[in-house]
Enzyme design. Sequence first.
Site, PDB file in Angstrom:
ATOM      1  N   ASP A  97       0.860  -1.171   0.000  1.00 26.56           N
ATOM      2  CA  ASP A  97       0.000   0.000   0.000  1.00 26.56           C
ATOM      3  C   ASP A  97       0.906   1.233   0.000  1.00 26.56           C
ATOM      4  O   ASP A  97       1.752   1.381   0.887  1.00 26.56           O
ATOM      5  CB  ASP A  97      -0.857  -0.027   1.279  1.00 26.56           C
ATOM      6  CG  ASP A  97      -2.197   0.639   1.095  1.00 26.56           C
ATOM      7  OD1 ASP A  97      -2.235   1.694   0.449  1.00 26.56           O
ATOM      8  OD2 ASP A  97      -3.196   0.107   1.620  1.00 26.56           O
ATOM      9  N   ASP A 193      -2.997   4.588  -2.421  1.00 25.76           N
ATOM     10  CA  ASP A 193      -3.996   5.207  -1.557  1.00 25.76           C
ATOM     11  C   ASP A 193      -4.469   6.551  -2.137  1.00 25.76           C
ATOM     12  O   ASP A 193      -3.628   7.383  -2.509  1.00 25.76           O
ATOM     13  CB  ASP A 193      -3.346   5.427  -0.185  1.00 25.76           C
ATOM     14  CG  ASP A 193      -4.329   5.847   0.877  1.00 25.76           C
ATOM     15  OD1 ASP A 193      -5.280   5.093   1.125  1.00 25.76           O
ATOM     16  OD2 ASP A 193      -4.135   6.934   1.479  1.00 25.76           O
ATOM     17  N   GLU A 243      -6.738   3.670  -5.678  1.00 25.42           N
ATOM     18  CA  GLU A 243      -7.965   3.964  -4.935  1.00 25.42           C
ATOM     19  C   GLU A 243      -8.436   5.354  -5.359  1.00 25.42           C
ATOM     20  O   GLU A 243      -7.712   6.337  -5.167  1.00 25.42           O
ATOM     21  CB  GLU A 243      -7.714   3.941  -3.428  1.00 25.42           C
ATOM     22  CG  GLU A 243      -9.016   4.130  -2.652  1.00 25.42           C
ATOM     23  CD  GLU A 243      -8.826   4.634  -1.230  1.00 25.42           C
ATOM     24  OE1 GLU A 243      -9.700   4.376  -0.399  1.00 25.42           O
ATOM     25  OE2 GLU A 243      -7.824   5.310  -0.947  1.00 25.42           O
ATOM     26  N   HIS A 317     -11.066  -2.346   4.435  1.00 28.16           N
ATOM     27  CA  HIS A 317     -10.862  -1.917   5.817  1.00 28.16           C
ATOM     28  C   HIS A 317     -11.555  -0.595   6.135  1.00 28.16           C
ATOM     29  O   HIS A 317     -11.472  -0.129   7.268  1.00 28.16           O
ATOM     30  CB  HIS A 317      -9.358  -1.787   6.078  1.00 28.16           C
ATOM     31  CG  HIS A 317      -8.745  -0.712   5.215  1.00 28.16           C
ATOM     32  ND1 HIS A 317      -8.639  -0.837   3.848  1.00 28.16           N
ATOM     33  CD2 HIS A 317      -8.256   0.508   5.522  1.00 28.16           C
ATOM     34  CE1 HIS A 317      -8.100   0.254   3.353  1.00 28.16           C
ATOM     35  NE2 HIS A 317      -7.862   1.096   4.339  1.00 28.16           N
ATOM     36  N   ASP A 318     -12.176   0.025   5.149  1.00 33.62           N
ATOM     37  CA  ASP A 318     -12.894   1.286   5.378  1.00 33.62           C
ATOM     38  C   ASP A 318     -14.411   1.116   5.307  1.00 33.62           C
ATOM     39  O   ASP A 318     -15.147   2.094   5.418  1.00 33.62           O
ATOM     40  CB  ASP A 318     -12.506   2.319   4.302  1.00 33.62           C
ATOM     41  CG  ASP A 318     -11.045   2.724   4.359  1.00 33.62           C
ATOM     42  OD1 ASP A 318     -10.469   2.741   5.467  1.00 33.62           O
ATOM     43  OD2 ASP A 318     -10.481   3.007   3.295  1.00 33.62           O
TER      44      ASP A 318
END
Length: 552
Positions: A97, A193, A243, A317-318
């Site tokens: 990431d 990200d 993302e 995870h969000d």
Amino acid sequence: MPENMKQAVVYQIYPKSFSSHRQQATGDLLGVVDRLDYLAWLGVDYLWLTPFYCSPQKDNGYDVSDYYRIDPAYGSMADFELLLAEARQRGIGIMLDIVVNHTSTEHAWFRQALKGRDNFYRDFYIWRDQPNNWQSKFGGSAWAFEPESGQYYLHLFDQTQADLNWENPQLRQAVFEMMRFWADKGVAGFRLDVINLISKDPAFSEDDSDGRHFYTDGPRVHEYLQQMHREVFAGRELLTVGEMSSTSLAHCIDYSHPERRELSMTFNFHHLKVDYPQGQKWQLGRFDFVGLKRILSDWQQGMHAGGGWNALFWCNHDQPRVVSRFGDEGQYRQVSAKMLATALHGLQGTPYLYQGEEIAMANPAFQHIEELRDVESLNAYQQLLASGLDRAQAMAVIRQKSRDNSRTPMQWDNSRFAGFSQTQPWLRLADDAGHINVAAALADPDSVLHHYRRLIALRKQYPVLADGDYRCLTPEHPSLWVYTRRSAAEMLLVISHFGAEAQSYRLPEGVIPEGWQAELLLSNYPAPPAGWQWQLRPWHSLLYRFYPVTPP
Ligand code: GLC
């Protein structure tokens, strides 16, 4: 771009909550090594690990203070190299990431930048004498005052996450150098990200919104990604996924079209905003099922026609757990989780599976704000109280929406801390770990886990999953999502019933090509009687394949 990209499945690991080899409160890299045989059995090709670099953990690692070092809480560089090697032996690539929209304010660059306006690193960040009305995505102004210099720095996320200034060519070089460091170590890909936020409109204009129009898919973002491609990706076999926050289809085609040499694929979130009433995340609401189909259908057709490539996902995870969100976490947990799995994995794109999704982990039903850790949720709770809600009402929203819903420890077995650790974990376990766990799912051939494993295997077996076009047969139906995927040689039919009430469905004439044969590949109930009319059961899911009868 790797050759297997179109058949690949990616498994996302949140290391803090995955497995603790050292039996501590948080998970670690050796914990991931311990679970590699399981992941290889499941059949996934890549593991995306969320950040484990040195970080003060204000945003659980998305606030990086040193891109080159591993946070000791997760282990050492030797542990990481072992993970790379052990994964590679099992045919699994590791994706890192990369968080380069911002750094932690504890990063050495920011520390230097604080030394004065003429410091070399000052311009690595974004400073202004006056703030504008841009809002942080975690609440409040996006500008923080720095008293020494009397200026404000931009932070689109937490105050401790200062946005980097991509206009500065030296900053870009520093980022690319860091990415090459990890690529040279042998990582197989990168997840980038909030990468579509890196180019801010230099006018820093205002409108009556929160500023997002001036930095989302900003003026130079494609140029920056093409430079990143030349400087880091070119000549390497890397799977890269961006993302993309509040993005558009047209931009995502450009980000992921192979000829543009930017990224392999994109995540977008439009389909996960169907339960945001009037666009508001922190409000309770039922989800708009017809809207969900419309958005996914538009992206399927749009990316196919435009030559882009989707990353497919329900969970990360969000996000809250999908079985609680679009399925039934109660009586129909197993069947609805399987239905959701097939509905997503039947689409065109690269499926991402988030830890625990494969065993139908659900939202843990948080009761008290003290149980939560996530900075965004804690801020939101305060804002909900300030807006006039009482504690119980505010908690009801947090319970449904919080990012911590997906961050509770992975449930491996029915031991005291679910096999995650022998110590009390950093975030509490869900209460159902005694029966919803990997050991139980492995032992049950009819489990959600085995269903996912079959779906992953099907993707490798049938090229139509990668290549076929998409057509939705029930765009307006209140509970049925029926679609086909068709190539010259094959067709798939995916029937998904989003609901518990009995429902019948008849396939319209002409959908099945004349003279083609059918086979049922997967279902979440015993096979129905032959024919093209079904009495569907609660949360029913059917996946058929059609193919021409080969001439004798
Ligand atoms: C991304 C991450 C999220 C993080 C944010 C800021 O959306 O997925 O967890 O808080 O970026 O880095």
